[in-house]
Design a protein around this motif. Structure first.
Motif, PDB file in Angstrom:
ATOM      1  N   SER A 144      68.988 -27.602 -93.185  1.00 52.91           N
ATOM      2  CA  SER A 144      68.130 -26.915 -92.209  1.00 52.91           C
ATOM      3  C   SER A 144      67.238 -25.890 -92.899  1.00 52.91           C
ATOM      4  N   LEU A 145      67.797 -25.172 -93.850  1.00 57.99           N
ATOM      5  CA  LEU A 145      67.004 -24.189 -94.593  1.00 57.99           C
ATOM      6  C   LEU A 145      65.911 -24.875 -95.410  1.00 57.99           C
ATOM      7  N   ALA A 146      66.249 -26.001 -96.046  1.00 65.27           N
ATOM      8  CA  ALA A 146      65.258 -26.746 -96.830  1.00 65.27           C
ATOM      9  C   ALA A 146      64.143 -27.255 -95.922  1.00 65.27           C
ATOM     10  N   GLU A 147      64.496 -27.744 -94.743  1.00 72.92           N
ATOM     11  CA  GLU A 147      63.491 -28.220 -93.792  1.00 72.92           C
ATOM     12  C   GLU A 147      62.601 -27.075 -93.314  1.00 72.92           C
ATOM     13  N   LEU A 148      63.199 -25.903 -93.110  1.00 75.97           N
ATOM     14  CA  LEU A 148      62.404 -24.728 -92.719  1.00 75.97           C
ATOM     15  C   LEU A 148      61.404 -24.355 -93.808  1.00 75.97           C
TER      16      LEU A 148
END
Length: 126
Positions: free
Chosen positions: A46-50
């Motif tokens: 999720s952090l990488a996608e953000l």
């Protein structure tokens, strides 16, 4: 997209654009309490996608806040722990590359980034 909308709702009144790694004051201060809580329970994917979305949408503050959150989560981890957290498969030592010669093969594979690339290709194909 929901995460981005939540973050934007919280930061709608923000006027300061943080300077990231070149901004000494930003590097030295902690993330605001709300942001710490927001990023705390998010998994690496999720952090990488953000980060990817923030970069694409040119949302500098979200990009730097998310990067700082990842750095905070990785603080104190060994290299192996960081690779495991990020889902990077390690296949041994990095081979020497002669000057001027480009490496054709990826040393590390990151399933998160590979999945995102496949999804992007599908979207562009439709």
């Amino acid at each position: 997209m929901t995460l981005i909308m939540q973050w934007l709702a919280q930061h709608k009144a923000d006027t300061e654009v943080v300077g990231g790694i070149t901004d000494e004051a930003f590097r030295e201060r902690s993330l605001p309490e709300w942001d710490q809580a927001f990023f705390q329970d998010l998994e690496y994917r999720s952090l990488a996608e953000l980060i990817i979305a923030a970069n694409y949408l040119d949302m500098t503050n979200l990009l730097f806040y998310t990067a700082k959150a990842i750095a905070g989560k990785m603080a104190g981890m060994s290299t192996e722990q960081m690779r495991a957290y990020a889902g990077i498969q390690w296949e041994g030592p990095i081979p020497d590359v002669e000057e001027g010669e480009e490496e054709e093969e990826e040393i590390n594979s990151n399933p998160v980034l590979e999945d995102l690339a496949v999804e992007k290709e599908k979207e562009e194909g439709n």
